[in-house]
Design a protein around this motif. Sequence first.
Motif, mmCIF file in Angstrom:
data_model
loop_
_atom_site.group_PDB
_atom_site.id
_atom_site.type_symbol
_atom_site.label_atom_id
_atom_site.label_comp_id
_atom_site.label_asym_id
_atom_site.label_seq_id
_atom_site.Cartn_x
_atom_site.Cartn_y
_atom_site.Cartn_z
ATOM 1 N N VAL B 168 0.832 -1.194 0.000
ATOM 2 C CA VAL B 168 0.000 0.000 0.000
ATOM 3 C C VAL B 168 0.876 1.256 0.000
ATOM 4 O O VAL B 168 0.546 2.266 -0.626
ATOM 5 C CB VAL B 168 -0.983 -0.022 1.191
ATOM 6 C CG1 VAL B 168 -0.387 0.545 2.435
ATOM 7 C CG2 VAL B 168 -2.265 0.688 0.845
ATOM 8 N N ASN B 169 1.997 1.182 0.671
ATOM 9 C CA ASN B 169 2.910 2.329 0.657
ATOM 10 C C ASN B 169 3.599 2.501 -0.684
ATOM 11 O O ASN B 169 4.012 3.600 -1.042
ATOM 12 C CB ASN B 169 3.942 2.190 1.769
ATOM 13 C CG ASN B 169 3.464 2.774 3.083
ATOM 14 O OD1 ASN B 169 3.507 3.962 3.306
ATOM 15 N ND2 ASN B 169 2.956 1.894 3.951
ATOM 16 N N LEU B 171 2.203 2.185 -3.493
ATOM 17 C CA LEU B 171 1.259 2.634 -4.514
ATOM 18 C C LEU B 171 1.488 4.078 -4.949
ATOM 19 O O LEU B 171 1.039 4.480 -6.012
ATOM 20 C CB LEU B 171 -0.179 2.494 -3.999
ATOM 21 C CG LEU B 171 -0.698 1.074 -3.813
ATOM 22 C CD1 LEU B 171 -2.131 1.095 -3.312
ATOM 23 C CD2 LEU B 171 -0.596 0.287 -5.107
ATOM 24 N N ILE B 172 2.153 4.847 -4.113
ATOM 25 C CA ILE B 172 2.321 6.262 -4.452
ATOM 26 C C ILE B 172 3.655 6.534 -5.120
ATOM 27 O O ILE B 172 3.988 7.678 -5.410
ATOM 28 C CB ILE B 172 2.189 7.152 -3.198
ATOM 29 C CG1 ILE B 172 3.331 6.867 -2.234
ATOM 30 C CG2 ILE B 172 0.850 6.942 -2.519
ATOM 31 C CD1 ILE B 172 3.371 7.851 -1.077
ATOM 32 N N GLU B 173 4.417 5.488 -5.389
ATOM 33 C CA GLU B 173 5.712 5.677 -6.060
ATOM 34 C C GLU B 173 5.508 6.210 -7.480
ATOM 35 O O GLU B 173 4.469 5.984 -8.093
ATOM 36 C CB GLU B 173 6.439 4.332 -6.104
ATOM 37 C CG GLU B 173 7.836 4.358 -5.545
ATOM 38 C CD GLU B 173 7.894 4.945 -4.149
ATOM 39 O OE1 GLU B 173 8.566 5.982 -3.994
ATOM 40 O OE2 GLU B 173 7.266 4.401 -3.225
ATOM 41 N N ALA B 174 6.519 6.913 -7.968
ATOM 42 C CA ALA B 174 6.432 7.454 -9.326
ATOM 43 C C ALA B 174 6.323 6.317 -10.338
ATOM 44 O O ALA B 174 5.541 6.373 -11.291
ATOM 45 C CB ALA B 174 7.647 8.331 -9.620
#
Lengths: 190, 190
Positions: B168-169, B171-174
């Motif tokens: 879930v963490n 998911l915000i990667e570029a």
Amino acid sequence: MTASTPKGERRRHALIEAAAGLLDEGGFDAVGHRAVAERAGLPLAATTYYFRSLDELVAAAVEHHARAELGRGWARLAELAVQPQDDESAVELVLDALIGPATAGAEQVVLRYERFVVAARRPWLGPVMRELRTELDALLMGALSQAGHPVEADELERLVAVVDGAVVNALIEAAPDPRAAGRRMLLRSL
Amino acid sequence: MTASTPKGERRRHALIEAAAGLLDEGGFDAVGHRAVAERAGLPLAATTYYFRSLDELVAAAVEHHARAELGRGWARLAELAVQPQDDESAVELVLDALIGPATAGAEQVVLRYERFVVAARRPWLGPVMRELRTELDALLMGALSQAGHPVEADELERLVAVVDGAVVNALIEAAPDPRAAGRRMLLRSL
DNA sequence: CCTATTCCGGTACGAATGTACCATAAAACA
DNA sequence: TGTTTTATGGTACATTCGTACCGGAATAGG
């Protein structure tokens, strides 16, 4: 779009605050032009005047909301200058920083994970989300240090994952207590 | 409401399958009466005839989608009757079960976590979500046993949390690679 | 075969949404 | 002071949504 006059800047900020409040109470779906305008006590058209689109407003609200929570986190840390140096206290501080203090509503916990999901689908939220994570990591390292349990970046990443996983899985419980779930798993992993 | 004739049952099922497909491709927001009807090749009114409300349809779609994925999980496990007994293989099996095989789209990963968030806000999804988690746990224990790494329920809970948190963490990667994130964290935690 | 129940599907309604428009008011600048 | 931006806000438009309605087709029971 971006305000230039002081009054304009105040109005723009009022809109962001209103949007952040709605975000906090009802998630992303609660943030609409009309709801924001009404909450800010401003006409509907103000929302489209100061923000090119709703997405832009939402992005600003996400950033504002998260930064406010970060600020409260640092403030709590400063208050507790003399901090018990046991693991239990460290755990509570980590939970406070990650999902908010125990007194916070359940919505805020849900929102933390809704942000990941939404950001996965709306790439333009990525930059702000990554920046906020960096700042949250700093807060977490500060909290752990203050509780006498300093950690490296790798270890912090592991602890965050453990808590997030436990919390997100606890959301579907009949009587959800995500904080307890995070606490239990974190204590087992320290 | 609930169909009685065989044909009616077939139509009802077609709607659920269409809804599950939309869910898989676009998340909860993609599941609307009209989209479901069009995908199933049925008139709009069929969706309201077989389901009291959209929520009921969505709940059925969630259950169907998850059960289909569980079935594929067990099938993959059966195919790999002779399984290498190392940790790397165990990790891949766990990842397959939790976020789908490596060949699956990114949407499916996001959906797993959107379900938690949505269920947190719509309590009536709780029962089905908890039931599905029980079945997923069984699949995971089977996979780990087959890979020569059997675990207790407590340990499984920890592993699931670690993977979910890491994913879930991520998911915000570029350039998101949630599977790699889960793999890395899981290997570190075994 | 007739009747009554179930199934079907086109259509429409009311609500909500994001956003554009445009006439007015204020303010900045000449 | 006159003029040109900038700010303001009421209103309207086009879509989309969930759901209700209702006449007609199909089917089941007698």
